[in-house]
Design a protein around this motif. Sequence first.
Motif, short mmCIF file in Angstrom:
data_model
loop_
_atom_site.label_atom_id
_atom_site.label_comp_id
_atom_site.label_asym_id
_atom_site.label_seq_id
_atom_site.Cartn_x
_atom_site.Cartn_y
_atom_site.Cartn_z
N LEU A 390 -1.64 6.27 8.76
CA LEU A 390 -2.01 4.75 9.25
C LEU A 390 -0.71 4.00 9.10
CD1 LEU A 390 -5.63 4.06 8.16
CD2 LEU A 390 -4.93 4.56 10.55
N GLY A 391 0.23 4.29 8.51
CA GLY A 391 1.56 3.50 8.29
C GLY A 391 1.26 2.51 7.07
N LEU A 392 0.20 2.61 6.36
CA LEU A 392 0.35 1.47 5.41
C LEU A 392 1.20 1.49 4.30
CD1 LEU A 392 -3.58 1.75 4.39
CD2 LEU A 392 -2.48 0.42 6.28
N ASP A 393 1.84 2.72 3.84
CA ASP A 393 2.83 3.01 2.84
C ASP A 393 4.04 1.93 3.47
OD1 ASP A 393 3.08 4.75 5.09
OD2 ASP A 393 4.48 5.91 3.92
N LYS A 394 4.53 2.06 4.63
CA LYS A 394 5.56 1.53 5.16
C LYS A 394 5.41 -0.11 5.15
CE LYS A 394 7.46 5.06 8.31
NZ LYS A 394 6.38 6.17 7.96
N ILE A 395 4.03 -0.56 5.40
CA ILE A 395 3.70 -1.97 5.07
C ILE A 395 3.86 -2.33 3.95
CG2 ILE A 395 1.91 -3.79 5.41
CD1 ILE A 395 0.93 -2.10 7.74
N PHE A 396 3.57 -1.72 2.89
CA PHE A 396 3.83 -1.88 1.49
C PHE A 396 5.06 -1.95 1.16
CE2 PHE A 396 -0.74 -0.65 1.18
CZ PHE A 396 -1.23 -1.85 0.70
N VAL A 397 5.78 -1.01 1.41
CA VAL A 397 7.20 -0.98 0.98
C VAL A 397 8.26 -1.90 1.57
CG1 VAL A 397 9.28 0.70 1.19
CG2 VAL A 397 7.05 1.66 0.45
N ALA A 398 8.07 -1.99 2.95
CA ALA A 398 8.76 -3.09 3.59
C ALA A 398 8.44 -4.47 2.85
CB ALA A 398 8.26 -3.34 5.25
N ALA A 399 7.33 -4.63 2.35
CA ALA A 399 6.94 -5.96 1.81
C ALA A 399 7.67 -6.19 0.27
CB ALA A 399 5.57 -6.44 1.57
N GLY A 400 8.07 -4.88 -0.16
CA GLY A 400 8.82 -4.95 -1.42
C GLY A 400 7.88 -4.28 -2.39
N ALA A 401 6.77 -3.44 -2.21
CA ALA A 401 5.67 -2.97 -3.11
C ALA A 401 6.37 -1.49 -3.25
CB ALA A 401 4.37 -2.97 -2.56
N GLU A 402 5.68 -0.97 -4.46
CA GLU A 402 5.90 0.33 -5.00
C GLU A 402 4.71 1.11 -4.32
OE1 GLU A 402 7.22 0.64 -9.03
OE2 GLU A 402 7.49 -1.35 -8.84
N TRP A 403 4.92 2.24 -3.72
CA TRP A 403 3.91 3.17 -3.18
C TRP A 403 4.16 4.37 -3.90
CZ3 TRP A 403 -0.40 3.14 -0.26
CH2 TRP A 403 -0.73 4.30 0.20
N ARG A 404 2.92 4.70 -4.63
CA ARG A 404 2.66 5.92 -5.72
C ARG A 404 1.91 7.09 -5.25
NH1 ARG A 404 4.97 4.81 -10.56
NH2 ARG A 404 6.73 3.29 -10.48
N GLU A 405 1.91 8.25 -6.22
CA GLU A 405 1.01 9.34 -5.96
C GLU A 405 -0.34 8.95 -6.58
OE1 GLU A 405 2.03 12.46 -4.67
OE2 GLU A 405 3.92 11.34 -4.25
N ALA A 406 -1.28 9.36 -6.39
CA ALA A 406 -2.60 9.29 -6.94
C ALA A 406 -2.80 9.08 -8.33
CB ALA A 406 -3.75 10.06 -6.22
N GLY A 407 -3.74 8.37 -8.91
CA GLY A 407 -4.00 8.44 -10.52
C GLY A 407 -4.58 7.00 -10.99
N CYS A 408 -5.06 7.07 -12.18
CA CYS A 408 -5.66 6.03 -12.65
C CYS A 408 -4.33 4.95 -13.06
CB CYS A 408 -6.14 6.44 -14.23
SG CYS A 408 -7.36 7.51 -14.01
N SER A 409 -3.35 5.36 -13.63
CA SER A 409 -2.05 4.48 -13.52
C SER A 409 -2.05 3.27 -14.11
CB SER A 409 -1.66 4.09 -12.07
OG SER A 409 -0.53 3.28 -11.99
N MET A 410 -2.00 2.38 -13.63
CA MET A 410 -1.81 0.78 -14.61
C MET A 410 -3.15 0.18 -14.76
SD MET A 410 0.45 -2.36 -13.26
CE MET A 410 2.08 -1.75 -13.36
N CYS A 411 -4.18 1.00 -14.34
CA CYS A 411 -5.50 0.37 -14.90
C CYS A 411 -5.83 0.82 -16.59
CB CYS A 411 -6.82 1.19 -14.16
SG CYS A 411 -8.40 0.97 -14.89
N ILE A 412 -5.23 2.05 -16.98
CA ILE A 412 -5.27 2.19 -18.22
C ILE A 412 -4.06 2.61 -18.94
CG2 ILE A 412 -5.59 4.78 -17.60
CD1 ILE A 412 -7.80 4.81 -19.92
#
Lengths: 470, 194
Positions: A390-412
């Motif tokens: 859907l191109g969401l990754d490009k929207i986030f990256v263009a805005a300056g956000a990091e787009w990552r692989e799946a996981g619990c990540s920064m929640c824990i």
Amino acid sequence: MSNDKTLFEKVWDDHVVVAETPDTPAILYVDLHIIHEVTTPQAFSLLREKRFPVRRPDLILATMDHSTPTTPVTTFKDLDVVAEGAANQIRQMEVNCKEFGIELLGFGSIERGIVHIIGPELGATQPGKTIVCGDSHTSTHGAFGALAFGIGTTEVGHVLATQCLLQRKSRTLVIDVEGNLSKGVTAKDLILGIIGKIGVDGGIGHVIEYRGDAISALSMDSRMTVCNMSIEAGARAGMIAPDDTTFEFLNGRPRSPRGADWDTSVARWRELRTDDGAKYDKSASISASDLGPMVTFGTNPGMVVGINDAVPDRPSDPSFRKALDYMQIEAGKPMTHNDVDVVFVGSCANSRLSDLQEAANIVKGRKVADGVRMLVVPGSQQIKKDAESLGLDKIFVAAGAEWREAGCSMCIGMNGDIVATGKLAVSTSNRNFEGRQGVGARTVLASPMTAAASAITGKVADPRPFLRDE
Amino acid sequence: MESIGKITSRTVVMPTNDIDTDQIIPARFLTTTSRDGLGQFVFNDLRRDSNGDDIADFVLNQPQAAGCAVLVGGKNFGCGSSREHAPWALLDYGFRAVISTEIADIFKNNSLKNGLIPVVVDAEIHQRLIANPGIEVTIDIETRTLTLEDGSAVEFPIDSFARFCLLHGIDQLGFIQQQLAAIESFEEQRSWTP
């Protein structure tokens, strides 16, 4: 005596292998056991030591999510990016699953993701099932009318060895949610509002059933967000009766029933609702229409306030004051007053495709504010792929956000994705405990829309001015 | 598990409400594959500063806390994550019982399975314990009583099966395994299969 039963009682009764007595708990059968790398190694060690096999490997869904890196892993060498302990735990999970004959959705599998995301996504989570996992957010699966709850590692061992658990029957708490959520107000705001109302201990000893017009109107993604945080109210589980929305979600998923089996299953699932004459032990209600976007200000999910409302004060409550001190939050002012350092969109509360779409809709064509780090972590590899199509990754990256692989990540924060000491994070996760996202990290829980708006403005922000017509 | 009948100890008091399992043992210490040796990390981020030095003000770092096996916490103790590492860490550190007005469900279950005794008391007794840190108390599993320093005793609720297992050192897994025939017949007779 009436034979009318609540939804919980129906699912409970359907799984009693040996009935409860005053002296002994019930032996309850488990239909789906979800396992991950963090809360299982000690259970497998016990089985190995006692030479017990895993009784029903076919009823286990195994993956890795908690301590996995969110940067790409193609070989085990890539694991060097995380702490040695985490890498060891991940390798041990591979060994344990292989040795005990369990299929593992590991690195490289499109089906890998956060335990509570992939169960529903694969159609393994179904109405009327009993579902357990060594993770408290197992309550998520209750959105389908399953009885789903978190267990400890000793109990993980019990289920591995016997497919059963010793359980005392919980009491029931019904929460009626009437009205409609306004634009810019989401299921996350609703559940934060509920926890704010009944308290972080309001559900102790109870299974919650959420019902009412506002619940029926929710998508499955939103229902999962609500049930996910039942544990944050102290409840054993949260449940929502299955309906057409549920069946539509499940139809055609890889592990959903098919053909004639599908029709039989749906007929059985339609019976899974509380009978008119059934009684709950406790009840509460909340109006969805009255809610605006909600954010937390303290160090538990019950310390929550409307986005534009002043943070309350309780000068004579030392626990409350301690939380405000830790958060460096001033009572009497709204949370929008606070600068933001980090924004995290992810976790089993809010990392499904619709969550990412809601955040992307606000971020699109805008920039993440200077000095703010925004991390977007899809809940599963499948969601990542769908979002990218859907191109969401490009929207986030263009805005300056990091787009990552799946996981619990920064929640824990077990995998290296952490919030630095003293920094303020607006997070779509479910826990704002002291140090949850990193030592000394200050967490503000919010919806994906509020998180996105906060990333753009650099302050905790009301998302409503940023909404676009769909 | 060893059998447990009675615990007599002075108390340590942490009156804060909602002490969650992330505080009891922060997530970064959960990368272990063992259940042993977690006591060193108990309340790590409350006990130590960013240099790893002890924070003198914290109750467990005060000399009178040494040897105390009973922890009195604020309400809703053990909320949050289901990590069994929390009772493992408390036990390894030397705690044998936790007293509060409310103890979270999963933490309570996990504790009972490892021999850490969750004792729920009413607000009045709780206030007394909080106001008098360091008093000697006795927790008797057999009689389900908590006896305070003045000899007054109150009953506390404990699941009868958990109590029996604690008193006799019985492994709960063995109890389920004895019901294998019932489990097999349940699997064969149910009207649908997962």
